[in-house]
Every structure is written in structure tokens, then in C-alpha cells.
Design a protein around this motif. Structure first.
Motif, short mmCIF file in Angstrom:
data_model
loop_
_atom_site.label_atom_id
_atom_site.label_comp_id
_atom_site.label_asym_id
_atom_site.label_seq_id
_atom_site.Cartn_x
_atom_site.Cartn_y
_atom_site.Cartn_z
N ASP A 51 0.83 -1.21 0.00
CA ASP A 51 0.00 0.00 0.00
C ASP A 51 0.87 1.26 0.00
O ASP A 51 0.59 2.18 -0.78
CB ASP A 51 -0.98 0.00 1.17
CG ASP A 51 -2.16 -0.93 0.93
OD1 ASP A 51 -2.46 -1.24 -0.25
OD2 ASP A 51 -2.80 -1.35 1.91
N ARG A 54 2.08 1.77 -3.54
CA ARG A 54 1.03 2.29 -4.42
C ARG A 54 0.82 3.78 -4.16
O ARG A 54 0.62 4.55 -5.10
CB ARG A 54 -0.27 1.51 -4.22
CG ARG A 54 -0.21 0.10 -4.79
CD ARG A 54 -1.42 -0.73 -4.41
NE ARG A 54 -2.64 -0.27 -5.06
CZ ARG A 54 -3.19 -0.84 -6.12
NH1 ARG A 54 -2.62 -1.90 -6.68
NH2 ARG A 54 -4.29 -0.37 -6.64
N GLN A 70 -3.22 0.13 -16.29
CA GLN A 70 -3.88 -1.17 -16.22
C GLN A 70 -4.18 -1.57 -17.65
O GLN A 70 -4.68 -0.76 -18.43
CB GLN A 70 -5.19 -1.11 -15.42
CG GLN A 70 -5.00 -1.28 -13.95
CD GLN A 70 -6.33 -1.36 -13.19
OE1 GLN A 70 -7.32 -0.76 -13.58
NE2 GLN A 70 -6.33 -2.10 -12.11
N GLU A 79 -8.97 6.39 -8.90
CA GLU A 79 -10.12 5.53 -9.19
C GLU A 79 -9.73 4.09 -9.47
O GLU A 79 -10.60 3.23 -9.55
CB GLU A 79 -10.89 6.10 -10.38
CG GLU A 79 -11.51 7.45 -10.07
CD GLU A 79 -12.29 8.01 -11.25
OE1 GLU A 79 -12.55 7.27 -12.22
OE2 GLU A 79 -12.63 9.19 -11.19
N ARG A 81 -8.61 0.28 -9.26
CA ARG A 81 -8.75 -0.83 -8.32
C ARG A 81 -8.06 -2.04 -8.93
O ARG A 81 -8.08 -2.22 -10.14
CB ARG A 81 -10.23 -1.18 -8.08
CG ARG A 81 -11.05 -0.07 -7.47
CD ARG A 81 -10.70 0.15 -6.01
NE ARG A 81 -11.43 1.26 -5.43
CZ ARG A 81 -10.97 2.51 -5.34
NH1 ARG A 81 -9.79 2.81 -5.81
NH2 ARG A 81 -11.69 3.45 -4.78
N GLY A 82 -7.45 -2.86 -8.10
CA GLY A 82 -6.82 -4.06 -8.60
C GLY A 82 -5.37 -3.84 -8.97
O GLY A 82 -4.77 -2.81 -8.66
#
Length: 90
Positions: A51, A54, A70, A79, A81-82
Motif C-alpha cells: 500500500d 502504491r 492497467q 479511481e 482498483r486491482g
């Protein structure tokens, strides 16, 4: 922010940039690469740094240094996720 957390944040940001510097211009890294680079040990303690790694990537996006992607496409860091990848800003 405590000195230790701030130092860790700086280490993660530096690790992201150093890892990207060692790769092709369009190459990406995973936040886990930075977490592993900063973790001092051979165990899986790097997982606790995921975390923070990130968050370090998000700060570098805000500074214009990197993009979070992504599926090969830039995404909004607030926004997403993943699983993500990090690359130098284009």
C-alpha cells in the motif's frame, strides 16, 4: 508524519524511479518491485509495503514523473482498483 514513515515514502519513490531508469523507456514495473527493493530482509515482509508503494506511485503521478496503468493504458490513480503497473510519463 513520523520520520520513519517519511523516510520509507522517500525510499519507495526513489526505488520506483531507479527501477524504471534501469528498464526500457516504455517498460513498466509492479509496485511489488519497489516494495521488495526497499524491504530489508529475505522474508515476505515486503508485502506490508504494498500500500505504501502504491501511494508512492500516486505521488509520482501527481509530480508528473510516472503513469499508473492497467491493461497498458493510463488510469486515474484515485479511481483504479486491482493490479497496477507503473511506467515513466510519456
Amino acid at each position: 508524519m513520523s520520520g520513519t514513515v517519511q523516510q520509507q515514502d522517500q525510499q519507495l519513490e526513489a526505488a520506483i524511479l531507479e527501477l524504471l531508469d534501469g528498464r526500457a523507456p516504455a517498460a513498466t514495473i509492479c509496485p511489488s518491485d519497489a516494495a521488495r527493493a526497499v524491504h530489508d530482509g529475505d522474508d515476505d515482509g515486503w508485502r506490508a509495503l504494498m500500500d505504501p508503494a502504491r501511494r508512492a506511485a500516486r505521488r509520482l503521478v501527481a509530480a508528473g514523473e510516472v503513469e499508473i496503468t492497467q491493461g497498458g493504458r493510463p488510469v486515474d490513480p484515485d479511481e483504479v482498483r486491482g493490479p497496477i503497473r507503473i511506467r515513466r510519463s510519456r
